[in-house]
Design a protein around this motif. Structure first.
Motif: not given
Length: 183
Positions: A158-183
Motif C-alpha cells: 500500500h505504502k509503495i503504491a502511494l509513494a509511486n503515485l504521489k506528486d506525479e500522478f496524484a496528490s495524496i490526502q486522508d479522509t479527515q482532511s478531505l472531509l474538512q475541505e468539503l466542509g
C-alpha cells in the motif's frame, strides 16, 4: 468541477484467501462511505466502477455474490456505474467522455485495491489531464509475493503504491482532511 470516483468497492474483496490472505486498512470501506456521504450532501458528481472479472473463479465474477457493491457504498439511482473487465476504469468504458461531458476537471479517487485498479486508474486519470487526489486511507492493498519469492506485507504494498503515485500522478490526502475541505 470535482467528482468522486469509487473503484471496485465490492463484497468479493473481503475474501482474503483468494487475494493472498492479508489486507491492510480494514477501515477503507467505512472511509469510502464517509466520503460518499459528503459528496452526496454537497450534490457533487459521483461515479461508481465495478470490476466484472472474466475469471470464473474470481469472487468478482458477475455470477458470484462478491461482484455486488459493498453495503457501505451502494450506488443510488442516477449515480452512474461503469463496469470493467481490466484494471483501468477508463478502458472499455465511456468514463472519460462522461467526465468531460460534465466539465469535470478534478477527481477524488477511493477504492480497491491500491496496487491494482486504483493505481492504474489514477495514473490514467492523470495522463488524461484530470487533477487527481487519491485518499490514502480510503483504499487498501493485499500482501504480495515478489519475483524472488519474498513476501511483502499488505501495508508495505500500500505504502509503495502511494509513494509511486504521489506528486506525479496524484496528490495524496486522508479522509479527515478531505472531509474538512468539503466542509
Amino acid at each position: 468541477m470535482t467528482a468522486l470516483l469509487l473503484i471496485d468497492i465490492q463484497q468479493g474483496l473481503q475474501e482474503l484467501d483468494f487475494y493472498g490472505g492479508e489486507r491492510n486498512n480494514p477501515e477503507a470501506e467505512a472511509n469510502c462511505g464517509k466520503i460518499l456521504a459528503a459528496f452526496r450532501a454537497k450534490g457533487l458528481p459521483i461515479f461508481h466502477v465495478q470490476h466484472c472479472s472474466i475469471n470464473p473463479e474470481s469472487p468478482l465474477h458477475p455470477d458470484k455474490p462478491g461482484n455486488n457493491f459493498h453495503p457501505l457504498v451502494q450506488p443510488r439511482q442516477g449515480e452512474p456505474i461503469f463496469q470493467k473487465t481490466v484494471n483501468s476504469a477508463f478502458i472499455g468504458t465511456d468514463l472519460e467522455s462522461q467526465l468531460k461531458a460534465q466539465n469535470i476537471s478534478d477527481l477524488v479517487i477511493v477504492g480497491l485495491t491500491t496496487e491494482h485498479c486504483v493505481s492504474t486508474s489514477t495514473r490514467m486519470a492523470a495522463n488524461l489531464g484530470f487533477n487527481t487526489t487519491l485518499i490514502s486511507d480510503a483504499t487498501a492493498a493485499f500482501n504480495k509475493i515478489g519475483i524472488d519469492g519474498e513476501k511483502y506485507s499488505a501495508d508495505l504494498a500500500h505504502k509503495i503504491a502511494l509513494a509511486n503515485l504521489k506528486d506525479e500522478f496524484a496528490s495524496i490526502q486522508d479522509t479527515q482532511s478531505l472531509l474538512q475541505e468539503l466542509g
